[in-house]
Write a protein that holds these residues in place. Sequence first.
Motif, short mmCIF file in Angstrom:
data_model
loop_
_atom_site.label_atom_id
_atom_site.label_comp_id
_atom_site.label_asym_id
_atom_site.label_seq_id
_atom_site.Cartn_x
_atom_site.Cartn_y
_atom_site.Cartn_z
N ASP A 39 -19.94 -15.80 5.39
CA ASP A 39 -21.09 -15.48 5.04
C ASP A 39 -21.30 -14.84 3.67
O ASP A 39 -22.20 -14.86 3.06
N TYR A 40 -20.55 -13.77 3.82
CA TYR A 40 -20.41 -12.67 2.72
C TYR A 40 -18.89 -12.65 2.07
O TYR A 40 -17.96 -12.76 2.75
N MET A 41 -18.78 -12.15 0.82
CA MET A 41 -17.62 -12.00 0.19
C MET A 41 -17.85 -10.61 -0.50
O MET A 41 -18.77 -10.44 -1.30
N ILE A 42 -16.86 -9.64 -0.23
CA ILE A 42 -17.07 -8.32 -1.00
C ILE A 42 -15.83 -8.26 -2.09
O ILE A 42 -14.57 -8.48 -1.27
N VAL A 43 -15.92 -7.81 -3.10
CA VAL A 43 -14.99 -7.53 -4.12
C VAL A 43 -15.05 -5.97 -4.40
O VAL A 43 -16.12 -5.52 -4.66
N THR A 44 -13.77 -5.28 -4.13
CA THR A 44 -14.12 -3.88 -4.40
C THR A 44 -12.45 -3.54 -5.09
O THR A 44 -11.58 -4.24 -5.04
N THR A 45 -12.47 -2.07 -5.77
CA THR A 45 -11.38 -1.76 -6.48
C THR A 45 -10.71 -0.52 -5.87
O THR A 45 -11.75 0.37 -5.30
N GLY A 46 -9.63 -0.28 -5.54
CA GLY A 46 -8.87 0.93 -5.26
C GLY A 46 -8.34 1.46 -6.71
O GLY A 46 -7.92 0.52 -7.64
N ARG A 47 -8.13 2.65 -6.84
CA ARG A 47 -7.66 3.23 -8.11
C ARG A 47 -6.08 2.85 -8.33
O ARG A 47 -5.60 2.75 -9.34
N ALA A 48 -5.45 3.03 -7.13
CA ALA A 48 -3.77 2.75 -7.43
C ALA A 48 -3.50 1.99 -6.02
O ALA A 48 -4.21 1.55 -4.96
N ASN A 49 -2.10 1.34 -5.94
CA ASN A 49 -1.50 0.77 -4.73
C ASN A 49 -1.95 1.44 -3.41
O ASN A 49 -2.48 0.85 -2.47
N ARG A 50 -1.65 2.62 -3.41
CA ARG A 50 -1.88 3.73 -2.11
C ARG A 50 -3.39 3.60 -1.68
O ARG A 50 -3.60 3.37 -0.61
N HIS A 51 -4.27 3.47 -2.66
CA HIS A 51 -5.49 3.86 -2.40
C HIS A 51 -5.96 2.30 -1.86
O HIS A 51 -6.78 2.29 -0.87
N VAL A 52 -5.53 1.23 -2.50
CA VAL A 52 -5.77 -0.05 -2.26
C VAL A 52 -5.28 -0.43 -0.83
O VAL A 52 -6.30 -0.84 0.20
N GLY A 53 -4.22 0.19 -0.38
CA GLY A 53 -3.91 0.11 1.18
C GLY A 53 -4.53 0.82 1.98
O GLY A 53 -4.75 0.60 3.09
N ALA A 54 -5.00 2.04 1.66
CA ALA A 54 -5.59 2.80 2.60
C ALA A 54 -7.08 2.37 2.85
O ALA A 54 -7.50 2.32 3.99
N ILE A 55 -7.63 1.95 1.68
CA ILE A 55 -8.86 1.06 1.97
C ILE A 55 -8.78 0.01 2.98
O ILE A 55 -9.60 -0.11 4.06
N ALA A 56 -7.83 -0.76 2.70
CA ALA A 56 -7.84 -1.95 3.53
C ALA A 56 -7.29 -1.59 4.93
O ALA A 56 -7.90 -2.18 5.80
N GLU A 57 -6.60 -0.51 5.16
CA GLU A 57 -6.23 -0.22 6.84
C GLU A 57 -7.60 0.40 7.35
O GLU A 57 -7.79 0.29 8.64
N ASN A 58 -8.56 1.05 6.57
CA ASN A 58 -9.49 1.68 7.11
C ASN A 58 -10.56 0.64 7.44
O ASN A 58 -11.05 0.75 8.56
N VAL A 59 -10.64 -0.46 6.63
CA VAL A 59 -11.62 -1.44 6.97
C VAL A 59 -11.31 -2.31 8.24
O VAL A 59 -11.75 -2.64 9.13
N THR A 60 -9.79 -2.59 8.23
CA THR A 60 -9.35 -3.32 9.47
C THR A 60 -9.43 -2.67 10.54
O THR A 60 -9.78 -3.19 11.66
N LYS A 61 -9.22 -1.10 10.81
CA LYS A 61 -9.40 -0.32 11.78
C LYS A 61 -10.90 -0.48 12.31
O LYS A 61 -10.94 -0.57 13.38
N ALA A 62 -11.70 -0.26 11.42
CA ALA A 62 -13.26 -0.47 11.69
C ALA A 62 -13.48 -1.60 12.33
O ALA A 62 -14.29 -1.57 13.37
N LEU A 63 -13.02 -2.95 11.70
CA LEU A 63 -13.34 -4.14 12.33
C LEU A 63 -12.80 -4.40 13.76
O LEU A 63 -13.64 -4.75 14.51
N LYS A 64 -11.55 -3.82 14.01
CA LYS A 64 -10.90 -3.95 15.19
C LYS A 64 -11.69 -2.91 16.33
O LYS A 64 -11.96 -3.46 17.45
#
Length: 117
Positions: A39-64
């Motif tokens: 239904d939706y696609m979100i596109v976003t940016t992290g400043r560096a690899n570590r930031h991208v990973g932290a964002i992804a892990e945080n979103v995944t944790k919230a979904l679970k």
Amino acid sequence: MKAQPDADKTLNMILSRLDDMKAEETVTIDLRGKSAFSDYMIVTTGRANRHVGAIAENVTKALKETGIKSIHIEGLPNCDWVLIDSGDVVVHVFRPEVREFYNLERLWAQNPAAAAI
């Protein structure tokens, strides 16, 4: 077992987490009526690899935590581009250079001919 939340509730929760994690240039693309896979696609940016990973892990944790069990994640080892597919909402978290290269927003624009100009 919790019932799966609706797409709008999931979208708002993800957007809130992205804001909390200081994700940049977040764009929401409404795919209802355009795509059978989400239904939706979100596109976003992290400043560096570590930031991208932290964002992804945080979103995944919230979904679970909200009861969404069938989450598919790709790209977490490298963290250049991480895809999180929760079913109703697909999230793409990019490093700036990678986002610019793939330019997913242009692919899903209302008028692709105008977007190419």
